[in-house]
Structure formats: C-alpha cells, structure tokens
Design a protein around this motif. Structure first.
Motif, mmCIF file in Angstrom:
data_model
loop_
_atom_site.group_PDB
_atom_site.id
_atom_site.type_symbol
_atom_site.label_atom_id
_atom_site.label_comp_id
_atom_site.label_asym_id
_atom_site.label_seq_id
_atom_site.Cartn_x
_atom_site.Cartn_y
_atom_site.Cartn_z
ATOM 1 N N HIS A 281 82.714 46.855 146.586
ATOM 2 C CA HIS A 281 82.394 46.134 147.819
ATOM 3 C C HIS A 281 83.672 45.746 148.547
ATOM 4 C CE1 HIS A 281 78.071 45.813 147.465
ATOM 5 N NE2 HIS A 281 78.170 45.386 146.215
ATOM 6 N N ASP A 282 84.678 45.320 147.768
ATOM 7 C CA ASP A 282 85.958 44.898 148.332
ATOM 8 C C ASP A 282 87.032 45.866 147.854
ATOM 9 O OD1 ASP A 282 88.345 43.726 149.061
ATOM 10 O OD2 ASP A 282 87.804 41.715 148.356
ATOM 11 N N PRO A 283 87.663 46.613 148.767
ATOM 12 C CA PRO A 283 88.685 47.578 148.351
ATOM 13 C C PRO A 283 89.834 46.944 147.578
ATOM 14 C CG PRO A 283 88.049 47.939 150.630
ATOM 15 C CD PRO A 283 87.408 46.651 150.215
ATOM 16 N N ASP A 284 90.057 45.648 147.774
ATOM 17 C CA ASP A 284 91.134 44.966 147.066
ATOM 18 C C ASP A 284 90.726 44.546 145.657
ATOM 19 O OD1 ASP A 284 92.862 45.167 149.241
ATOM 20 O OD2 ASP A 284 92.116 43.306 150.133
ATOM 21 N N GLU A 285 89.453 44.744 145.318
ATOM 22 C CA GLU A 285 88.972 44.390 143.992
ATOM 23 C C GLU A 285 88.205 45.567 143.398
ATOM 24 O OE1 GLU A 285 86.775 40.763 143.957
ATOM 25 O OE2 GLU A 285 88.371 39.597 144.905
ATOM 26 N N PRO A 286 88.925 46.581 142.912
ATOM 27 C CA PRO A 286 88.271 47.771 142.356
ATOM 28 C C PRO A 286 87.456 47.437 141.117
ATOM 29 C CG PRO A 286 90.628 47.790 141.891
ATOM 30 C CD PRO A 286 90.392 46.672 142.846
ATOM 31 N N VAL A 287 86.491 48.285 140.834
ATOM 32 C CA VAL A 287 85.606 48.084 139.679
ATOM 33 C C VAL A 287 86.390 48.300 138.377
ATOM 34 C CG1 VAL A 287 83.566 48.968 138.484
ATOM 35 C CG2 VAL A 287 83.567 48.766 140.995
ATOM 36 N N ARG A 288 86.201 47.409 137.449
ATOM 37 C CA ARG A 288 86.822 47.510 136.131
ATOM 38 C C ARG A 288 85.760 47.224 135.067
ATOM 39 N NH1 ARG A 288 89.966 50.046 138.707
ATOM 40 N NH2 ARG A 288 92.084 49.383 139.294
ATOM 41 N N TYR A 289 86.091 47.449 133.816
ATOM 42 C CA TYR A 289 85.170 47.183 132.714
ATOM 43 C C TYR A 289 85.898 46.335 131.664
ATOM 44 C CZ TYR A 289 87.704 51.193 130.717
ATOM 45 O OH TYR A 289 88.689 52.038 130.271
ATOM 46 N N PRO A 290 85.143 45.679 130.756
ATOM 47 C CA PRO A 290 85.779 44.823 129.750
ATOM 48 C C PRO A 290 86.797 45.595 128.909
ATOM 49 C CG PRO A 290 83.425 44.405 129.815
ATOM 50 C CD PRO A 290 83.669 45.601 130.694
ATOM 51 N N GLY A 291 87.991 45.058 128.841
ATOM 52 C CA GLY A 291 89.078 45.692 128.107
ATOM 53 C C GLY A 291 90.155 46.235 129.018
ATOM 54 N N TRP A 292 89.803 46.608 130.258
ATOM 55 C CA TRP A 292 90.785 47.193 131.178
ATOM 56 C C TRP A 292 91.856 46.169 131.535
ATOM 57 C CZ3 TRP A 292 93.235 46.620 135.739
ATOM 58 C CH2 TRP A 292 93.837 47.745 136.303
ATOM 59 N N HIS A 293 91.431 44.998 131.965
ATOM 60 C CA HIS A 293 92.398 43.972 132.347
ATOM 61 C C HIS A 293 93.218 43.512 131.140
ATOM 62 C CE1 HIS A 293 91.110 43.462 136.491
ATOM 63 N NE2 HIS A 293 89.854 43.427 136.087
ATOM 64 N N GLU A 294 92.582 43.442 129.975
ATOM 65 C CA GLU A 294 93.293 42.992 128.791
ATOM 66 C C GLU A 294 94.419 43.945 128.415
ATOM 67 O OE1 GLU A 294 89.272 41.070 128.729
ATOM 68 O OE2 GLU A 294 90.096 43.025 129.245
ATOM 69 N N GLN A 295 94.175 45.259 128.545
ATOM 70 C CA GLN A 295 95.256 46.190 128.218
ATOM 71 C C GLN A 295 96.386 46.109 129.236
ATOM 72 O OE1 GLN A 295 95.500 50.564 128.767
ATOM 73 N NE2 GLN A 295 95.201 50.641 126.554
ATOM 74 N N ARG A 296 96.034 45.982 130.507
ATOM 75 C CA ARG A 296 97.075 45.847 131.532
ATOM 76 C C ARG A 296 97.906 44.592 131.292
ATOM 77 N NH1 ARG A 296 97.758 42.570 135.256
ATOM 78 N NH2 ARG A 296 95.642 41.728 135.048
ATOM 79 N N ARG A 297 97.231 43.482 130.993
ATOM 80 C CA ARG A 297 97.923 42.222 130.739
ATOM 81 C C ARG A 297 98.807 42.339 129.502
ATOM 82 N NH1 ARG A 297 93.462 39.226 130.527
ATOM 83 N NH2 ARG A 297 93.348 39.086 132.797
ATOM 84 N N SER A 298 98.297 43.008 128.473
ATOM 85 C CA SER A 298 99.060 43.177 127.242
ATOM 86 C C SER A 298 100.333 43.981 127.490
ATOM 87 C CB SER A 298 98.192 43.866 126.185
ATOM 88 O OG SER A 298 98.924 44.113 125.007
ATOM 89 N N ARG A 299 100.234 45.056 128.268
ATOM 90 C CA ARG A 299 101.429 45.857 128.566
ATOM 91 C C ARG A 299 102.465 45.030 129.316
ATOM 92 N NH1 ARG A 299 97.812 49.934 130.401
ATOM 93 N NH2 ARG A 299 98.475 49.453 132.542
ATOM 94 N N GLU A 300 102.006 44.264 130.284
ATOM 95 C CA GLU A 300 102.929 43.463 131.085
ATOM 96 C C GLU A 300 103.618 42.410 130.230
ATOM 97 O OE1 GLU A 300 104.323 40.088 133.265
ATOM 98 O OE2 GLU A 300 102.437 40.047 132.150
#
Length: 389
Positions: free
Chosen positions: A333-352
């Motif tokens: 709905h919002d191009p600035d907020e793409p669809v993600r699934y559980p675990g996606w953000h956690e891996q990105r955060r972990s890498r950072e």
C-alpha cells in the motif's frame, strides 16, 4: 516463558537526566565473550556457557530485547545463585525410541539445554525425517526463535515451544483467576535465497517482559495488553505487578478471537508439559522441594523436520525461494513500507548489529558493568564510528 523478576540483582542506576539517556553500542563478539565469562564464573562448562551466552545475546542482536541481556542480572544469575538451576546439570535420557526422545533436564540452564535438545532433534531427523525431543525439569530458555533457528542452520524446519512450569499468569477467557503461562512458541524455516522465516511469539498478547520494561521506563502501554477485574483496559504497566491487572491472550476479547490465543496457549501446554510430564500451570504442585518456585520444572517441545529426507533438497529450496520471494514482491500500500515476513527484519537487524555493535540502553549498560565489577571481569569498550571510546 516465565516473567522476569521485578528487581535486578545488581540494581539499576536511576536516570536523572531529562529525556531518555543515549544508548551504548558494544561489539557483538566482545559482548558474547563477556556473557560467556560471566556464566563460566557461575560454574557452567565452557561450551555450554558459550551456547547460553549466544542464546541470551540473540535477543539483543535481533531486537527481542525483553529476552536478551536485560535478563542476565534480573533472571539468570539469581536462578543460578539460588541453587534452583544447577550449572553442572547433565540431562538424563528417560526414553529413546529413535525419532522421539524424552529428557529430564535436571534443572539445567534452559538457554543451553533447549539448544542441545534441538540439536539432538535435528540429529534424529537426519535419519528419520523428523526428530522430536521432549524435555521436563527445565528452566527459562530465553528466545524460542533462537532454538528453532538451530534447525535451520542444518537445512531443516524447527519448532520450539515451552510452557512456564506451574506459573499462572493469564486467565482463561471469562475466568477470574490466572491459570496458564505466556507459553511461547517459535517456528523457523529455510526460505531459499531469502532470510529464514522465523515466527517467535508468546501466546499472550505480549510477554510479561514488555510490561515490566514499560513500567521501568515510566511509559504507558497500549489498550488491549492488560485488563482489570471487570475487563476494562489498563494502560499503567505497573498495575500488573501490583496485582491490579491481568495479562490478555492474543486476540484480547471474544470479538477479536481471544479463543485463538488461549487455544494456542493450551496447545503449548499440552506439547511442552503434558507430553514430558513437566510442571503444569492449572495443577497444584505436589511434592515440591522447599526451594522450588512456580517457574521451576519448565517443559520444552523441540521438533526438527528434514525436508531433504522426503523430497529433493533442491526442490524444497526452489519452492521456498518462490514462496517467500512472492511475499516480498507483493505490491505494498505504501511504497516506503515494502511487504516483509517474520524473520526478515530480524536478520537485517542482526547483520547491522554484528557489523556496528549491539545497542544497549544506558541503564542496561550500567547494570552490565556492575555485573562485570562483581564478577571481576572487564566489560567491553563501547564503539563509535571509527573505533572504541
């Protein structure tokens, strides 16, 4: 899992500055080594201390901070120091049928005991296609997702769940007394070329750690987390430990599907407690030792599924890439907020955070430095861009 005690063992320094104090970033490897050293000083063998430290730091690495290092001084060190957890415990095999194993953890620290149980489940799944390890006599095991992800590291699907021993934290829908714990569960699966799918959740609307974190920060909480005796919303988190509010199940009320959260909580109780014979929330505790507490005798359910024993490993990976890739490609709905699934953000955060340091609140940083001083260990230097401070 069981709630964290309301007061830390070492105490937190009061925050007298206006506004929130800045966070402190600490290198992940150094933080992991420090936590391992603290647990070794409490008597854990080196390898198991390292596993437990990894499980604990996983919360801060991925953003599940209520199940991270905030619990070191609040939960795990008191658990060890009181004798309720045996640092030298060796789990005992009660039953072994090949694909299914029943273990008595014998008061082992759940952070490593559940991890080793999942490793055993994966070992059996390599032979049988599925491996199940049921555990009784456990203690708080931290982030359920950490244990489920150990199966993913071996190309398998992992399911981890735990009850809360004899704790009674959440009432049944329509009930006037708490009967069950927050009963978390997690499922983790390889996602092909994408970050692993990792669903890590309590079956109550939030874990008790989030309630207490808000209370310590002097914040209000959203309506729907807690309710009073008449079912009305409570937004003061401190009301929970004052006994003036009750935690709600996922769904919150009948119109929003509270029976689903309650049913999931019972599902976890059946698998994690009835199967191994661990402590059950709704039942009275019989024959307890004088030192026992309601959150002793926690039960775990660890399941590993090996798709490679059922179909071509390449076929599963291709299908998983397609499934999770399609979700990521779903038009938002919002191009600035793409669809993600559980675990996606956690891996990105972990890498950072592995690259740039794990953020700790100023209060937690102070608390961990107090643990370091009390243990006689150096605490890692904080990092800023370009080096340490």
């Amino acid at each position: 899992m069981p709630p964290t005690p309301a007061a830390p063992a070492t105490g937190r320094a009061p925050d007298t500055a206006p506004g929130p104090a800045p966070e402190v970033r600490v290198p992940y490897d150094a933080l992991l080594a420090f936590t391992t050293g603290v647990l070794r000083a409490r008597g854990l063998p080196g390898g198991r201390a390292a596993t437990a430290a990894e499980a604990l730091c996983h919360g801060d690495l991925t953003g599940f901070t209520t199940h991270g290092l905030t619990n070191l001084a609040r939960l795990y060190l008191p658990l060890l120091d009181s004798g309720r957890c045996d640092p030298q415990a060796e789990p005992e095999t009660v039953t072994d049928t090949g694909a299914a194993v029943l273990l008595d953890a014998r008061r082992a620290l759940g952070l490593w005991a559940a991890a080793e149980a999942m490793d055993l489940a994966a070992e059996r799944a390599r032979t049988h296609g599925i491996g199940m390890v049921s555990v009784r006599g456990g203690t708080h095991f931290g982030c359920a997702g950490f244990h489920a992800l150990r199966a993913v590291g071996q190309g398998m699907i992992g399911l981890a769940a735990a009850n809360c021993g004899h704790q009674r934290l959440v009432p049944p829908p329509g009930g006037a007394a708490p009967m069950l714990g927050t009963n978390p569960l997690a499922l983790a699966s390889p996602a092909g070329d994408h970050p692993p799918f990792t669903l890590d959740m309590s079956t109550s609307v939030v874990p008790t750690g989030r309630i207490r974190a808000a209370a310590r920060a002097g914040e209000t909480i959203p309506p729907g987390w807690l309710s009073d005796a008449s079912g009305g919303d409570v937004t003061d988190p401190a009301a929970y430990d004052r006994g003036e509010a009750e935690l709600r199940w996922l769904g919150g009320d009948p119109e929003r599907g509270v029976h689903k959260g309650f049913g999931l909580g019972l599902l976890v109780e059946v698998l994690s407690a009835l199967v191994p014979g661990a402590g059950v929330g709704p039942q009275p505790v019989a024959g307890r030792k004088p030192t026992a507490r309601p959150d002793d005798d926690v039960g775990y359910f660890l399941l590993a599924v090996a798709p490679a024993t059922l179909r071509s490993p390449g076929a599963f990976a291709t299908a998983a890439t397609g499934l999770f890739g399609a979700l990521l490609d779903c038009p938002p709905h919002d191009p600035d907020e793409p669809v993600r699934y559980p675990g996606w953000h956690e891996q990105r955060r972990s890498r950072e955070r592995r690259a740039h340091g794990v953020p700790l609140s100023a209060a937690l940083h102070t608390e961990l430095r107090a643990v370091a001083d009390a243990t006689g260990l150096p605490f890692p230097d904080a990092v800023v861009s370009g080096g340490a401070v």
